[in-house]
Design a protein around this motif. Structure first.
Motif, PDB file in Angstrom:
ATOM      1  N   LEU A 148     128.340 -22.139 -71.441  1.00  0.00           N
ATOM      2  CA  LEU A 148     128.164 -21.299 -72.040  1.00  0.00           C
ATOM      3  C   LEU A 148     129.476 -20.946 -71.592  1.00  0.00           C
ATOM      4  CD1 LEU A 148     127.403 -19.646 -69.639  1.00  0.00           C
ATOM      5  CD2 LEU A 148     125.504 -20.570 -69.580  1.00  0.00           C
ATOM      6  N   ARG A 149     129.779 -19.152 -72.302  1.00  0.00           N
ATOM      7  CA  ARG A 149     131.461 -18.674 -71.375  1.00  0.00           C
ATOM      8  C   ARG A 149     130.788 -17.456 -70.860  1.00  0.00           C
ATOM      9  NH1 ARG A 149     132.611 -17.365 -77.325  1.00  0.00           N
ATOM     10  NH2 ARG A 149     130.650 -16.906 -77.451  1.00  0.00           N
ATOM     11  N   GLU A 150     130.995 -17.097 -69.217  1.00  0.00           N
ATOM     12  CA  GLU A 150     130.358 -15.105 -68.732  1.00  0.00           C
ATOM     13  C   GLU A 150     130.791 -14.395 -69.814  1.00  0.00           C
ATOM     14  OE1 GLU A 150     131.622 -15.026 -65.216  1.00  0.00           O
ATOM     15  OE2 GLU A 150     130.869 -17.868 -64.529  1.00  0.00           O
ATOM     16  N   LEU A 212     140.079 -27.089 -73.260  1.00  0.00           N
ATOM     17  CA  LEU A 212     140.860 -25.025 -73.351  1.00  0.00           C
ATOM     18  C   LEU A 212     141.927 -24.667 -72.139  1.00  0.00           C
ATOM     19  CD1 LEU A 212     137.073 -24.319 -73.417  1.00  0.00           C
ATOM     20  CD2 LEU A 212     138.500 -24.553 -75.573  1.00  0.00           C
ATOM     21  N   PHE A 250     142.037 -19.140 -78.132  1.00  0.00           N
ATOM     22  CA  PHE A 250     142.552 -19.899 -76.940  1.00  0.00           C
ATOM     23  C   PHE A 250     144.032 -20.081 -76.138  1.00  0.00           C
ATOM     24  CE2 PHE A 250     139.173 -19.884 -73.630  1.00  0.00           C
ATOM     25  CZ  PHE A 250     138.399 -19.872 -74.255  1.00  0.00           C
ATOM     26  N   PHE A 257     144.530 -18.773 -66.826  1.00  0.00           N
ATOM     27  CA  PHE A 257     143.059 -18.693 -66.909  1.00  0.00           C
ATOM     28  C   PHE A 257     143.004 -18.742 -65.501  1.00  0.00           C
ATOM     29  CE2 PHE A 257     144.696 -23.060 -67.287  1.00  0.00           C
ATOM     30  CZ  PHE A 257     144.055 -23.660 -66.220  1.00  0.00           C
ATOM     31  N   GLY A 258     141.268 -18.445 -64.829  1.00  0.00           N
ATOM     32  CA  GLY A 258     141.346 -18.603 -63.885  1.00  0.00           C
ATOM     33  C   GLY A 258     139.664 -18.511 -64.305  1.00  0.00           C
ATOM     34  N   CYS A 261     135.307 -21.870 -63.211  1.00  0.00           N
ATOM     35  CA  CYS A 261     135.069 -22.802 -64.056  1.00  0.00           C
ATOM     36  C   CYS A 261     136.363 -23.943 -64.165  1.00  0.00           C
ATOM     37  CB  CYS A 261     134.186 -22.954 -65.392  1.00  0.00           C
ATOM     38  SG  CYS A 261     132.674 -22.312 -65.161  1.00  0.00           S
ATOM     39  N   ARG A 414     148.208  -9.859 -70.575  1.00  0.00           N
ATOM     40  CA  ARG A 414     147.625 -10.238 -70.868  1.00  0.00           C
ATOM     41  C   ARG A 414     148.299 -10.047 -72.371  1.00  0.00           C
ATOM     42  NH1 ARG A 414     144.719 -14.059 -69.000  1.00  0.00           N
ATOM     43  NH2 ARG A 414     143.311 -13.547 -66.809  1.00  0.00           N
TER      44      ARG A 414
HETATM   45  C1  UGA Z   1     134.260 -22.023 -70.132  1.00  0.00           C
HETATM   46  C2  UGA Z   1     134.387 -22.403 -71.287  1.00  0.00           C
HETATM   47  O1  UGA Z   1     135.550 -21.357 -72.094  1.00  0.00           O
HETATM   48  C3  UGA Z   1     133.038 -22.348 -71.575  1.00  0.00           C
HETATM   49  O2  UGA Z   1     132.979 -23.246 -72.376  1.00  0.00           O
HETATM   50  C4  UGA Z   1     132.014 -23.507 -70.607  1.00  0.00           C
HETATM   51  O3  UGA Z   1     130.999 -23.636 -70.490  1.00  0.00           O
HETATM   52  C5  UGA Z   1     132.601 -22.251 -68.931  1.00  0.00           C
HETATM   53  O4  UGA Z   1     134.426 -22.094 -68.230  1.00  0.00           O
HETATM   54  C6  UGA Z   1     131.832 -23.167 -68.238  1.00  0.00           C
HETATM   55  O5  UGA Z   1     132.654 -24.627 -67.824  1.00  0.00           O
HETATM   56  O6  UGA Z   1     130.990 -23.276 -67.391  1.00  0.00           O
HETATM   57  P1  UGA Z   1     134.169 -19.166 -68.979  1.00  0.00           P
HETATM   58  O7  UGA Z   1     134.969 -19.892 -67.718  1.00  0.00           O
HETATM   59  O8  UGA Z   1     133.543 -17.789 -69.134  1.00  0.00           O
HETATM   60  O9  UGA Z   1     133.946 -19.931 -69.331  1.00  0.00           O
HETATM   61  O10 UGA Z   1     136.070 -18.332 -69.271  1.00  0.00           O
HETATM   62  P2  UGA Z   1     136.697 -18.383 -70.771  1.00  0.00           P
HETATM   63  O11 UGA Z   1     136.287 -18.021 -71.971  1.00  0.00           O
HETATM   64  O12 UGA Z   1     136.780 -19.837 -70.926  1.00  0.00           O
HETATM   65  O13 UGA Z   1     138.129 -17.913 -69.741  1.00  0.00           O
HETATM   66  C7  UGA Z   1     138.768 -18.723 -68.739  1.00  0.00           C
HETATM   67  C8  UGA Z   1     139.939 -18.331 -68.591  1.00  0.00           C
HETATM   68  O14 UGA Z   1     140.997 -18.261 -69.383  1.00  0.00           O
HETATM   69  C9  UGA Z   1     139.778 -16.518 -67.985  1.00  0.00           C
HETATM   70  O15 UGA Z   1     140.507 -16.367 -66.938  1.00  0.00           O
HETATM   71  C10 UGA Z   1     140.636 -15.626 -69.144  1.00  0.00           C
HETATM   72  O16 UGA Z   1     140.973 -14.604 -69.267  1.00  0.00           O
HETATM   73  C11 UGA Z   1     141.902 -17.153 -69.442  1.00  0.00           C
HETATM   74  N1  UGA Z   1     142.176 -17.286 -70.848  1.00  0.00           N
HETATM   75  C12 UGA Z   1     141.334 -17.640 -72.171  1.00  0.00           C
HETATM   76  C13 UGA Z   1     143.750 -16.779 -71.396  1.00  0.00           C
HETATM   77  O17 UGA Z   1     143.822 -16.562 -70.793  1.00  0.00           O
HETATM   78  N2  UGA Z   1     144.105 -17.427 -72.610  1.00  0.00           N
HETATM   79  C14 UGA Z   1     143.870 -17.218 -73.798  1.00  0.00           C
HETATM   80  O18 UGA Z   1     143.342 -17.679 -75.035  1.00  0.00           O
HETATM   81  C15 UGA Z   1     141.795 -17.804 -73.525  1.00  0.00           C
END
Ligand code: UGA
Length: 435
Positions: A148-150, A212, A250, A257-258, A261, A414
């Motif tokens: 799941l994604r937050e 990812l 992505f 990313f932060g 997870c 962003r």
């Molecule tokens: C992530 C995974 O996407 C989920 O599939 C996984 O279940 C989850 O970790 C987990 O292990 O519990 P999440 O931490 O909710 O989910 O966030 P993401 O949507 O993956 O985003 C992560 C970070 O990447 C954010 O800081 C976002 O701003 C950054 N991001 C995302 C980018 O900098 N560029 C992008 O193109 C996409």
């Protein structure tokens, strides 16, 4: 089916409520009495769209209860383990204290035939160790990672894009069948249901997050090259993203990313690979981490350079604190890190966020927080967008921003703003990896 969910954080609370919403009888268990009190009232202890609704429905239906008493797990057929596995304080490895405590605490309440389904993200090999303890009670351990994604957690739990169940040894087929029943609505829709061994199931999770993270750092590495060549990384991402083998998702370049997870999962994966004597196989994840952290430096540098070489005593409006939109989570948030660094340079930093201010203030009380976006921008020397909430990315026009401040510097951490529109309105616009 009667289910228990041990651990009621971002993962467990959503899982418990979602399982009740599809008709199961669920007890959520956590050691944090305050969290249990809030959840028992049908309220969400954190921001997650759709969660308050299914929590209150679940509580009202009587199918969903929360308690701090582990004994309440007895009688459940499947016990989900959804506790956290944070980064260790003094290293990169995952801290398994909570997983071990949850499983050991559960053991006295297990009956033969019960299933313990691990959902926490763990280093490969953990499940095989836990299985020994669980199977001594006559129960079976399976590993059922969560993707799941937050921000989309409810939807991702009820309607996931795949289900993975790792099983071990004898009786394994039966355990996978029980999990199929638990997830019956998704299974009926034809959701891929992958039955595998414990190690593969554990690895699927960390491999997915590592991929990812790598994808994001790849595009951010291209942003670094774009910055010294005058190329535009957003157009580059669009162009390569049309290749279906690559895909545009992505490939959002920015401050990186932060969250709770991706950062800790790639570090834990590196640490585990080292233990296994295969550190070199995932050595690139160190680079992925470093590229990611460099982008925060770059955003700070763009602000400082834009202000003529010093941020000292300048008022800086920081739009965003959460690690991403639709979340109040500030764990390893690049947005907040940028704010803290600017504050460290002597700037007068004001941070706004639609959901994360309370969490941010608890961890970084030294910053100034402001609920109103417009008050944050008022009289600012520079504006920096660090979390792409619609309020900032879509709804804030340069004309409106101009009415609030004479400062004309905007840094788009962003790449979410319309660069041409901001420039046309007289702003100096700086994106990440864009000319
Ligand atoms: C992530 C995974 O996407 C989920 O599939 C996984 O279940 C989850 O970790 C987990 O292990 O519990 P999440 O931490 O909710 O989910 O966030 P993401 O949507 O993956 O985003 C992560 C970070 O990447 C954010 O800081 C976002 O701003 C950054 N991001 C995302 C980018 O900098 N560029 C992008 O193109 C996409």
């Amino acid at each position: 089916m009667k289910l228990s969910v041990i651990g009621c954080g971002y993962l467990g609370a959503v899982h418990a409520a979602a399982m009740a919403s599809i008709g199961h009888e669920v007890v959520g268990i956590d050691v944090d009495a305050r969290k249990i009190e809030v959840l028992s009232k049908g309220e969400a202890p954190f921001f997650e769209p759709g969660l308050p609704e299914i929590l209150s429905e679940g509580i009202a239906s009587g199918r969903l209860t929360f308690t701090t008493d582990m004994a309440a797990a007895s009688g459940a057929k499947v016990h989900f383990i959804g506790v956290g596995t944070p980064q260790q304080k003094d290293g990169y490895a995952a801290d398994l204290t909570y997983v071990n405590a949850a499983v050991d605490g559960l053991l006295p309440y297990l009956s033969p035939g019960d299933i313990v389904a691990g959902k926490s993200t763990v280093p490969v090999g953990t499940a095989a160790e836990l299985a020994v303890r669980v199977e001594a009670t006559g129960a079976t351990l399976v590993w059922n990672p969560e993707f799941l994604r937050e921000g989309f957690a409810v939807q991702d739990t009820i309607d996931p894009d795949r289900l993975v169940v790792g099983v071990s040894g004898d009786g394994a087929d039966g355990a996978a069948e029980v999990l199929r029943e638990v997830y019956a609505p998704a299974v009926a829709k034809g959701t891929p249901f992958i039955v595998t061994d414990l190690a593969t199931a554990e690895l699927v999770k960390v491999a997915a997050n590592a991929f990812l993270a790598t994808k994001i750092s790849f595009i951010n590495a291209m942003a670094e090259i774009a910055e010294v060549t005058g190329a535009d990384v957003t157009q580059l991402a669009d162009a390569i993203g049309h290749d279906v083998r690559i895909g545009r998702r992505f490939l959002g370049a920015g401050i990186g990313f932060g969250g709770g997870c991706l950062p800790k999962d790639i570090r834990a994966f590196s640490a585990r690979a080292e233990e296994l004597g295969r550190g070199e196989s995932v050595a690139f994840l160190r680079e992925v981490d470093e590229i990611n952290l460099r982008r925060r430096d770059r955003a700070v540098q763009l602000v400082v350079d834009g202000l003529g070489g010093s941020a000292f005593n300048k008022k800086i409006a920081v739009l965003g604190a959460a690690f991403k939109p639709h979340s109040d989570d500030i764990r390893d948030s690049p947005a907040l890190d940028v704010a803290v660094r600017l504050h460290g340079l002597g700037a007068r930093v004001t941070v706004t966020d639609p959901a994360a201010i309370d969490n941010a203030r608890r961890v970084h009380p030294q910053l100034t927080y402001e609920a109103s976006r417009d008050e944050t921008i008022r009289d600012a020397d520079a504006v920096i967008l660090v979390t792409e909430w619609d309020e900032y990315r879509r709804d804030l026009t340069p004309e409106h921003a101009s009415s609030l401040t004479g400062g004309r510097l905007v840094v788009d951490g962003r790449n979410g703003l319309d660069a041409a529109a901001w420039r046309a309105a007289g702003w100096r616009y700086h994106g990440m990896g864009r000319p």
